[in-house]
Structure formats: structure tokens, C-alpha cells
Design a protein around this motif. Sequence first.
Motif, PDB file in Angstrom:
ATOM      1  N   GLY A  96       0.787  -1.220   0.000  1.00 13.72           N
ATOM      2  CA  GLY A  96       0.000   0.000   0.000  1.00 13.72           C
ATOM      3  C   GLY A  96       0.818   1.269   0.000  1.00 13.72           C
ATOM      4  O   GLY A  96       0.305   2.335  -0.369  1.00 13.72           O
ATOM      5  N   VAL A  97       2.094   1.183   0.379  1.00 15.49           N
ATOM      6  CA  VAL A  97       2.914   2.400   0.469  1.00 15.49           C
ATOM      7  C   VAL A  97       3.165   2.995  -0.911  1.00 15.49           C
ATOM      8  O   VAL A  97       2.882   4.176  -1.166  1.00 15.49           O
ATOM      9  N   ALA A  98       3.714   2.200  -1.817  1.00 19.37           N
ATOM     10  CA  ALA A  98       4.017   2.709  -3.160  1.00 19.37           C
ATOM     11  C   ALA A  98       2.746   3.133  -3.879  1.00 19.37           C
ATOM     12  O   ALA A  98       2.732   4.153  -4.597  1.00 19.37           O
ATOM     13  N   GLU A  99       1.668   2.382  -3.677  1.00 17.89           N
ATOM     14  CA  GLU A  99       0.401   2.700  -4.331  1.00 17.89           C
ATOM     15  C   GLU A  99      -0.154   4.029  -3.812  1.00 17.89           C
ATOM     16  O   GLU A  99      -0.667   4.851  -4.586  1.00 17.89           O
ATOM     17  N   ALA A 100      -0.062   4.250  -2.499  1.00 22.94           N
ATOM     18  CA  ALA A 100      -0.559   5.502  -1.925  1.00 22.94           C
ATOM     19  C   ALA A 100       0.228   6.695  -2.454  1.00 22.94           C
ATOM     20  O   ALA A 100      -0.347   7.746  -2.775  1.00 22.94           O
ATOM     21  N   ILE A 101       1.531   6.541  -2.565  1.00 26.59           N
ATOM     22  CA  ILE A 101       2.363   7.627  -3.091  1.00 26.59           C
ATOM     23  C   ILE A 101       2.024   7.894  -4.548  1.00 26.59           C
ATOM     24  O   ILE A 101       1.907   9.057  -4.970  1.00 26.59           O
ATOM     25  N   ALA A 102       1.836   6.832  -5.320  1.00 27.38           N
ATOM     26  CA  ALA A 102       1.521   6.994  -6.743  1.00 27.38           C
ATOM     27  C   ALA A 102       0.186   7.697  -6.950  1.00 27.38           C
ATOM     28  O   ALA A 102       0.022   8.478  -7.906  1.00 27.38           O
ATOM     29  N   ASP A 103      -0.774   7.441  -6.077  1.00 25.34           N
ATOM     30  CA  ASP A 103      -2.124   7.994  -6.242  1.00 25.34           C
ATOM     31  C   ASP A 103      -2.312   9.338  -5.546  1.00 25.34           C
ATOM     32  O   ASP A 103      -3.375   9.948  -5.662  1.00 25.34           O
ATOM     33  N   ALA A 104      -1.306   9.812  -4.816  1.00 24.76           N
ATOM     34  CA  ALA A 104      -1.465  11.017  -3.995  1.00 24.76           C
ATOM     35  C   ALA A 104      -1.574  12.273  -4.846  1.00 24.76           C
ATOM     36  O   ALA A 104      -1.051  12.358  -5.952  1.00 24.76           O
ATOM     37  N   ASP A 105      -2.267  13.272  -4.276  1.00 24.35           N
ATOM     38  CA  ASP A 105      -2.271  14.617  -4.839  1.00 24.35           C
ATOM     39  C   ASP A 105      -1.131  15.438  -4.247  1.00 24.35           C
ATOM     40  O   ASP A 105      -0.570  16.317  -4.903  1.00 24.35           O
ATOM     41  N   ILE A 106      -0.822  15.167  -2.992  1.00 28.33           N
ATOM     42  CA  ILE A 106       0.268  15.859  -2.316  1.00 28.33           C
ATOM     43  C   ILE A 106       0.911  14.911  -1.313  1.00 28.33           C
ATOM     44  O   ILE A 106       0.228  14.117  -0.671  1.00 28.33           O
ATOM     45  N   VAL A 107       2.234  14.968  -1.224  1.00 27.20           N
ATOM     46  CA  VAL A 107       2.990  14.225  -0.222  1.00 27.20           C
ATOM     47  C   VAL A 107       3.620  15.246   0.719  1.00 27.20           C
ATOM     48  O   VAL A 107       4.284  16.189   0.267  1.00 27.20           O
ATOM     49  N   LEU A 108       3.391  15.072   2.014  1.00 29.07           N
ATOM     50  CA  LEU A 108       3.922  15.981   3.020  1.00 29.07           C
ATOM     51  C   LEU A 108       5.035  15.278   3.801  1.00 29.07           C
ATOM     52  O   LEU A 108       4.848  14.156   4.286  1.00 29.07           O
ATOM     53  N   VAL A 109       6.172  15.931   3.900  1.00 31.86           N
ATOM     54  CA  VAL A 109       7.284  15.421   4.703  1.00 31.86           C
ATOM     55  C   VAL A 109       7.218  16.121   6.049  1.00 31.86           C
ATOM     56  O   VAL A 109       7.442  17.334   6.142  1.00 31.86           O
ATOM     57  N   ALA A 110       6.853  15.386   7.073  1.00 34.42           N
ATOM     58  CA  ALA A 110       6.654  15.968   8.402  1.00 34.42           C
ATOM     59  C   ALA A 110       7.961  16.544   8.946  1.00 34.42           C
ATOM     60  O   ALA A 110       9.056  16.144   8.518  1.00 34.42           O
ATOM     61  N   PRO A 111       7.865  17.468   9.913  1.00 33.66           N
ATOM     62  CA  PRO A 111       9.072  18.010  10.545  1.00 33.66           C
ATOM     63  C   PRO A 111       9.667  17.027  11.548  1.00 33.66           C
ATOM     64  O   PRO A 111       9.854  17.344  12.734  1.00 33.66           O
ATOM     65  N   SER A 112       9.921  15.827  11.079  1.00 37.03           N
ATOM     66  CA  SER A 112      10.536  14.767  11.883  1.00 37.03           C
ATOM     67  C   SER A 112      12.048  14.811  11.688  1.00 37.03           C
ATOM     68  O   SER A 112      12.555  15.507  10.807  1.00 37.03           O
ATOM     69  N   ASN A 113      12.761  14.051  12.502  1.00 34.08           N
ATOM     70  CA  ASN A 113      14.219  13.980  12.384  1.00 34.08           C
ATOM     71  C   ASN A 113      14.589  13.525  10.968  1.00 34.08           C
ATOM     72  O   ASN A 113      14.222  12.420  10.555  1.00 34.08           O
ATOM     73  N   PRO A 114      15.304  14.356  10.200  1.00 39.05           N
ATOM     74  CA  PRO A 114      15.609  13.989   8.808  1.00 39.05           C
ATOM     75  C   PRO A 114      16.474  12.747   8.673  1.00 39.05           C
ATOM     76  O   PRO A 114      16.410  12.057   7.652  1.00 39.05           O
ATOM     77  N   VAL A 115      17.279  12.452   9.705  1.00 37.46           N
ATOM     78  CA  VAL A 115      18.247  11.362   9.599  1.00 37.46           C
ATOM     79  C   VAL A 115      17.664  10.030  10.040  1.00 37.46           C
ATOM     80  O   VAL A 115      17.757   9.033   9.322  1.00 37.46           O
TER      81      VAL A 115
END
Length: 328
Positions: A192-211
Amino acid sequence: MSSRREPDVTRVVVLAGGVGGAKFTLGVREALARRGDPEATVVVNTGDDLWLSGVRLQPDIDSIVYALAGVNDTERGWGRSGDSERVNAELQEWGAGWPWFTLGDLDLGTHLARTGWLREGLTVTQVVERLSARWPLGARLLPMTDAEVDTQIVLADGRRMHFQEWWTRHRASLAPARFENPGIDRARPAPGVAEAIADADIVLVAPSNPVVSIGPILAVPGVSEALAATSATIVGVSPIIGGRVVRGMADVCLAAIGVDTAADAVARHYGARADGGLLDGWLLAEEDAALARDVDAAGIPAVVAPLWMRDAHATAAIVDACLAAAGR
């Protein structure tokens, strides 16, 4: 970035981990609920996972589940509210577990349920689905992978330890040489991960630890490829405000990979999608407005907005700014 009409958003994917990811996800849920949009899909870091006293712990999954359910301990920032520690005290009497890593009794119930389901043959994805079904979370949670790829720290002197020992026991005070996720090269995105990304209108990268929160998600083979191929706009939110980390020791992690603790440096670390990186847009705090020009120069359209996640309403405003940025 020139102003345009904000696009209709019906499919949102969030990449998240840690307490920052949990807070951000609360804001995503509120922002989308006001628009009448369906649930977001949250792809959660599982690099923090570990085995302890015979049970499987998934700190980032649990933090987001508890936060969305409204049962998280907002004072400590982790675990269940109103929890007790009677079992943990007994474990310490037996010399079991880690004396510096507390397991609350209610929290331990989650770990026991998870471990039992895993022993019965359920995948991590199926376990997360069961955990999510207990409360109306208003979001769909997916682990980044079903594989065990726990984060290991390799210290400057060559010693290795689990991320949780380095983070919780030593408070990131031991100099790290690098971060590794053994076996991640053989992992695959959870169903479901790749499919959700493929079908998304927007992907948000949360302000989580980048590393250690976002990094492991991007390192799962197939995830970065899915992000590169999606037609969605990818907008990130800076975890750095005024040259300081908001929470935790992300500055130590960034220094270990040669990245300054600065909002523009983290944006360049992720890179412009047009140049083979991740981002189509980047939100900086008002305190870092002077860095917007540098981010723009790196090929990443910058937006300046208030970024303090004081409550769900303030965080929803951040998400609104992300959605607006996608239409510029």
C-alpha cells in the motif's frame, strides 16, 4: 513562487516519525477534516523498532496511534496518559530489560498484543491495521516496510548499539560515525505504500528527524523511486526553527552526516526534486525568513509560515500552508 488557486486535494500522504510526526499528523487530520476530505495515509518510520524483554516495540507507530486516539501522554511526549509502571518495576527487580527504558503497563499491553500477532504470523502491516482499528484515528497508518530494519548506531570508536540505547540511555552524547539499518537493502515498501504515493495529490514530509525518522523511510528500496515518479507535489516542513531543533537531538544526527542545523541546510539535504532530490516545496519558520532566498536558489520553492506546533489548530494552519504551497 507566484500565487495560484489552491488545488483540490483528496489524497494526502504523510511521511512521518517520532513525536514531531505525531503532532504533525494531528494537524493533518484537522486540516483535512475542515475540508471534508478523506483520511490521509501516513507512512511511518519503523527504524526505531526493537525487541526488548521478549516483546516487539514500535515507538513511532505507537506515538502516532496514541496521539490520534487522544490517549498519549502529552507531558512526557511518549507512551499512554495516566499509565502506571508496576510491571516495569518488576522487570527491573528481575534484572530484565533496560533500566533506563521505561515500559508503562498500558503501553506494555500494546507490545504484548503486537508480539502475539506477529508470532501468529501476521505481518507488521496487518498488526498496524489491528492497532488502528481500536480507535477512530481519522488516518490510515502504514509502516514503511514489513521487514525488521532496526536503526543501529556505529560510534566513532567502532562500537555498535541500537538507536534506542544511544538516544534514550546516552542522550546522543556519544559521537556517532554513521547510522545503519541492517537488511534495508533487501526490504520492500509495505503493501500500500508505493500505491498511496503513486495515487497522492500531495505528499507531506513531516518536521521529523531527517536522519533517523525520515531517512529510513527514504532508504527502503522502492520508496524514493515511487516519490520520484508520483505526479503529487512533495512539500516538506522544516524541523529546524531559528537554527535550533524543536525537540530531541536531531542536531547531533545532522552533524554526523555533515549537515548544518539550519532550515536551508536540511532543505538542501533533501534536495530539489527537479534535480533528482525529494522536494517541490519547503516551509520555513518566520524566524528563518532570511534563508528563503537560499532555499529558492537551491531549486526548492520556499514558503515562510509560523511553524510552532503548539496545538492541533496551529499545526493545521501549517498543513494549510503546505496545501497552499502545492498550488503555487
